[in-house]
Every structure is written in structure tokens, then in C-alpha cells.
Design a protein around this motif. Structure first.
Motif, PDB file in Angstrom:
ATOM      1  N   ALA A 251       2.251   8.585  23.612  1.00 45.59           N
ATOM      2  CA  ALA A 251       2.213   8.282  22.181  1.00 45.59           C
ATOM      3  C   ALA A 251       1.886   9.555  21.428  1.00 45.59           C
ATOM      4  N   SER A 252       2.575   9.783  20.326  1.00 47.62           N
ATOM      5  CA  SER A 252       2.268  10.980  19.531  1.00 47.62           C
ATOM      6  C   SER A 252       0.877  10.893  18.910  1.00 47.62           C
ATOM      7  N   GLY A 253       0.400   9.674  18.721  1.00 50.55           N
ATOM      8  CA  GLY A 253      -0.873   9.469  18.023  1.00 50.55           C
ATOM      9  C   GLY A 253      -0.688   9.260  16.536  1.00 50.55           C
ATOM     10  N   GLY A 254       0.542   9.489  16.046  1.00 48.97           N
ATOM     11  CA  GLY A 254       0.830   9.250  14.640  1.00 48.97           C
ATOM     12  C   GLY A 254       0.165  10.268  13.729  1.00 48.97           C
ATOM     13  N   PRO A 255       0.268  10.052  12.424  1.00 49.46           N
ATOM     14  CA  PRO A 255      -0.266  11.023  11.462  1.00 49.46           C
ATOM     15  C   PRO A 255      -1.789  11.048  11.387  1.00 49.46           C
ATOM     16  N   PHE A 256      -2.467  10.068  11.998  1.00 49.89           N
ATOM     17  CA  PHE A 256      -3.928   9.979  11.847  1.00 49.89           C
ATOM     18  C   PHE A 256      -4.660  10.201  13.167  1.00 49.89           C
ATOM     19  N   ARG A 257      -3.988  10.808  14.112  1.00 51.07           N
ATOM     20  CA  ARG A 257      -4.612  11.121  15.398  1.00 51.07           C
ATOM     21  C   ARG A 257      -5.901  11.913  15.171  1.00 51.07           C
ATOM     22  N   GLY A 258      -6.956  11.503  15.852  1.00 51.59           N
ATOM     23  CA  GLY A 258      -8.239  12.201  15.760  1.00 51.59           C
ATOM     24  C   GLY A 258      -9.165  11.650  14.698  1.00 51.59           C
TER      25      GLY A 258
ATOM     26  N   SER B 295     -11.531   8.857  12.873  1.00 49.51           N
ATOM     27  CA  SER B 295     -12.337   7.695  13.241  1.00 49.51           C
ATOM     28  C   SER B 295     -11.875   6.484  12.434  1.00 49.51           C
ATOM     29  N   ARG B 296     -12.344   5.313  12.819  1.00 43.55           N
ATOM     30  CA  ARG B 296     -11.995   4.103  12.067  1.00 43.55           C
ATOM     31  C   ARG B 296     -12.448   4.223  10.610  1.00 43.55           C
ATOM     32  N   ALA B 297     -13.635   4.761  10.398  1.00 36.76           N
ATOM     33  CA  ALA B 297     -14.139   4.888   9.022  1.00 36.76           C
ATOM     34  C   ALA B 297     -13.247   5.804   8.191  1.00 36.76           C
ATOM     35  N   GLU B 298     -12.677   6.808   8.817  1.00 36.96           N
ATOM     36  CA  GLU B 298     -11.820   7.756   8.100  1.00 36.96           C
ATOM     37  C   GLU B 298     -10.446   7.183   7.774  1.00 36.96           C
ATOM     38  N   LEU B 299     -10.134   6.020   8.320  1.00 40.13           N
ATOM     39  CA  LEU B 299      -8.841   5.383   8.066  1.00 40.13           C
ATOM     40  C   LEU B 299      -8.900   4.368   6.925  1.00 40.13           C
TER      41      LEU B 299
ATOM     42  N   VAL C 161      -6.461   5.080   3.781  1.00 41.79           N
ATOM     43  CA  VAL C 161      -5.110   5.610   4.016  1.00 41.79           C
ATOM     44  C   VAL C 161      -4.115   4.932   3.084  1.00 41.79           C
ATOM     45  N   THR C 162      -3.208   5.708   2.521  1.00 42.12           N
ATOM     46  CA  THR C 162      -2.188   5.172   1.610  1.00 42.12           C
ATOM     47  C   THR C 162      -0.865   5.006   2.339  1.00 42.12           C
ATOM     48  N   PRO C 163       0.041   4.180   1.796  1.00 36.07           N
ATOM     49  CA  PRO C 163       1.375   4.053   2.407  1.00 36.07           C
ATOM     50  C   PRO C 163       2.092   5.395   2.510  1.00 36.07           C
ATOM     51  N   GLU C 164       1.955   6.237   1.504  1.00 34.66           N
ATOM     52  CA  GLU C 164       2.630   7.545   1.537  1.00 34.66           C
ATOM     53  C   GLU C 164       2.128   8.379   2.718  1.00 34.66           C
ATOM     54  N   GLN C 165       0.841   8.325   2.972  1.00 32.78           N
ATOM     55  CA  GLN C 165       0.285   9.065   4.104  1.00 32.78           C
ATOM     56  C   GLN C 165       0.760   8.477   5.428  1.00 32.78           C
ATOM     57  N   ALA C 166       0.808   7.159   5.504  1.00 23.78           N
ATOM     58  CA  ALA C 166       1.228   6.495   6.744  1.00 23.78           C
ATOM     59  C   ALA C 166       2.700   6.725   7.047  1.00 23.78           C
TER      60      ALA C 166
END
Length: 385
Positions: free
Chosen positions: A170-177, A179-183, A186-191
Motif C-alpha cells: 500500500a502506498s499509504g495514501g496522502p496521509f501516511r505517517g 496520527s488519528r488526531a492529525e486526520l 482533512v478536506t476532500p481536496e487534500q484526500a
């Protein structure tokens, strides 16, 4: 010459499939195209270039908008079952690139007709489960997902009874690394800003939550007859190693290439033979470093939720997929938070597993579970708003 029916021709996989075919006109002929109707201008352009026998769209209004714009010999089929009918058209390969649960009945139609099925619509296999696998002859389903194509290629290195485990990257996506609190914000544009792959909206959001990797976990178990607990997900940010097979002697075979979906598409169209020059290879004259790291299941619980659904079996995977499709729409519309996607899917799955009675899988049973999950997810989202 292989005759190809392409379902979902205007999406990301569909357009790349036609790019592959265009370079190899001496080996492939497009006999049918279907699309959801959201980009009729592109569908018209595709039909003019490839001159299929049939173009299929889901509504009479979409069909009316196509009249007079297609090659003279091209028939127009319309209706909610148009893609299903097209999948049964006599041909060599049906490539199903429809997004979501809508691909189930076309998948079953292609299998029933005896056509080879190049499957990019992983959802139809995941939600259909044994309903799909029991309908398929050995070797009739060919994976288009890069990870599952990688498994198919690596599995050539040994017998099925020599496999210890599959390693799904898995690439890990744009939010790899993160934490749950840091997510939390997140906005749709970022995702939608995937670091590696250029994909459609739903798949891109699913990759950011890792729901997509959960679906791929279920797909791998069904395609290759491997226990869910013998499939490990590993984060590999560069997406150069598309997946690996570990054999019982400790040897691991990896399939690697620069990330380009045209490679697994071309292999699926021409399976088991390879087409020349589909994508560039690595430049070994320059330093290359590949890294791997364990999946953070606390921040990204979607994979283990999928594994739970796979162990439960029955209609649980269909509920997982359907609830997620509703949540993705709500997130993109600003009605649900990023963390709320998987949290809501988990709540719907929990409710389903607490009250679901075992049932023999059929199209009707699967679609009923799909419909219930969509309604329940929408209710939970509305209640949280």
C-alpha cells in the motif's frame, strides 16, 4: 485479434485501456463500450475512434443524446441492465471498469457468457464472494488491479501449496505517517491529492482512508484461495513493488515496475502473454531506494475492519462496501468528516453483524444488504449532521 468489451469506458481505467488498445490495433478490436453517462462527449469521441458495434448507457435520455453522433453501424443500448447485456456479448475479453457495486451483475453476465473477465471492478468480487467465484471457470477472472496482477505474476514462481503468505503493498495514501488526531480536519481536496496514482474520485478517497486496501485484501483472498490471515498489508510509499508472494522456504518473489496502470491492463487484455513496450522500465543507472513499513492500524483501521468482514463472510463485505460509497459521497459534499467515513462504515458493519441472519448468497440477497447498508449509513450521517 481479440474482441474487447469495455465497461466503464470514460473512467480512469477505461480511458487508459483504450490508450493501450490504440497502440495495439493489430491485436485488439473494441466491439462494445459502456459508460454511466456522466461524460457523453468523451463517450462519443471514443466511439468515433474505435467504432464499436454497440454503445451502452443506463438511461433513455443518455441514449437520445447519442443519436446522430456515433458511427452509422454502432447500435445504442440503454437501460439499467445495458452494461449487463453488453457484458454477455460474444467476445474474447470483457474488461469491467465500472466503479462500485453496480459492477456485480455485469461481472456475473460476463462469466455466464463464458467470456474472459478482466476485472478492475473489485467491488463486484468482494460483495459477490462465492457467488462470483463459483460462477467462474478456472482462470476465467484476470485481475486488473496492479497488486493482484502482481500476485498473479509472482505466483507463477511456485505451486499453490508452496505459498506461505501474500504481501499486499500500500502506498499509504496522502496521509501516511499522520496520527488519528492529525486526520480530524482533512478536506476532500487534500484526500484527492494522491501522491502516486491518478485515479477516479471514489478510488482516490478510498485510497486515502485505506478502504481500498481493505477491498483489495478481500479480493486477493477470493482470487487466489489464500486465507485472510495469510495476507499481510505493508506500506510501500513509492508503489514500485506492486505486491509480493512469500513461499514456504522463505523465498519472496516481488513484481516491480514504475507505477503505471497500463501494465496490468495490457497484461489482463492479453493474458497470459505480455505486450511489448507498455511502460518504461526502471533507470538502473541512477540510485533507487525502496522502503517498507508496517501499517498503522490505529490511524487507518479500514483494513482490519475489512478482514473482520471477510471472516464473517456472507453479506458483511457488501455492507462494508455499500456504507463506504455513501460515506465517500457525504464526505465530498462536506456532510461528513474524514474520520467519519470509516467510523460510520464500522458502525453499519457492527449493526449488520449483530442482527444479520445467515443467508445463502444470491444477487437478490447481496443487493438487499447493499441497499440496507446505504440507507443505514445515510441515516447515521444525517443524525450526526
Amino acid at each position: 485479434m481479440r474482441d474487447i468489451v469495455l465497461l466503464g469506458s470514460t473512467g480512469s481505467i477505461g480511458t487508459q485501456t483504450l490508450e493501450v488498445i490504440d497502440v495495439h490495433r493489430d491485436q485488439f478490436r473494441v466491439v462494445g463500450l459502456s459508460a454511466g453517462g456522466g461524460n457523453l462527449d468523451l463517450l462519443v469521441e471514443q466511439a468515433q475512434v474505435f467504432a464499436p458495434d454497440v454503445v451502452a448507457v443506463p438511461t433513455p435520455s443518455a441514449a437520445a443524446a447519442l443519436h446522430g453522433r456515433l458511427p452509422r453501424h454502432t447500435a445504442i443500448w440503454s437501460g439499467p441492465d445495458a452494461s449487463q447485456r453488453l457484458a454477455a456479448l460474444p467476445c474474447d475479453v470483457v474488461l469491467n471498469a465500472i466503479t462500485g457495486a453496480a459492477g456485480l451483475e455485469p461481472t456475473l453476465a460476463a462469466l455466464a457468457a463464458g467470456n474472459s473477465l478482466a476485472l478492475a471492478n473489485k467491488e463486484s468480487l468482494v460483495i459477490g464472494g462465492a457467488l462470483v467465484t463459483s460462477a467462474a471457470a478456472p482462470g476465467q477472472i484476470i485481475a486488473v488491479d496492479s497488486e493482484h496482477s502482481a500476485f498473479a505474476q509472482a505466483l507463477r514462481a511456485g505451486r499453490a501449496d508452496e505459498v506461505r503468505r501474500l504481501v499486499l503493498t500500500a502506498s499509504g495514501g496522502p496521509f501516511r505517517g499522520r496520527s488519528r488526531a492529525e486526520l480530524a480536519h482533512v478536506t476532500p481536496e487534500q484526500a484527492l491529492a494522491h501522491p502516486t496514482w491518478n485515479m477516479g474520485r471514489t478510488i482516490t478517497i478510498n485510497s486515502s482512508t485505506l478502504i481500498n486496501k481493505g477491498l483489495e485484501l478481500l479480493e486477493a483472498a477470493l482470487l487466489y484461495g489464500v486465507s485472510l490471515d495469510a495476507i499481510e498489508v505493508v506500506v510501500h510509499p513509492s508503489s514500485d513493488v506492486h505486491s509480493m508472494v512469500e513461499f514456504h522456504d522463505g523465498s519472496t518473489i516481488a513484481q516491480c515496475s514504475p507505477p503505471d496502470m497500463k501494465l496490468p491492463i495490457a497484461l489482463a487484455l492479453n493474458w497470459p502473454e505480455r505486450l511489448p513496450g507498455v511502460c518504461r522500465g526502471f533507470d538502473w543507472s541512477r540510485p533507487i531506494t525502496w522502503s517498507f513499513e508496517p501499517l498503522d492500524s490505529e490511524a487507518f483501521p479500514a483494513v482490519e475492519l475489512a478482514r473482520r468482514c471477510g471472516h464473517a463472510g456472507g453479506t458483511a463485505p457488501a455492507v462494508y462496501n455499500a456504507a463506504n460509497e455513501v460515506c465517500v459521497d457525504a464526505f465530498c459534499a462536506g456532510r461528513l468528516s474524514f474520520l467519519g467515513i470509516v467510523d460510520t462504515v464500522a458502525a453499519v458493519v457492527d449493526e449488520h453483524l449483530a442482527g444479520a441472519a445467515a443467508a445463502v448468497l444470491s444477487v437478490e440477497v447481496v443487493l438487499a444488504a447493499d441497499a440496507w447498508a446505504r440507507r443505514r449509513a445515510a441515516e447515521l450521517i444525517g443524525g450526526a449532521a
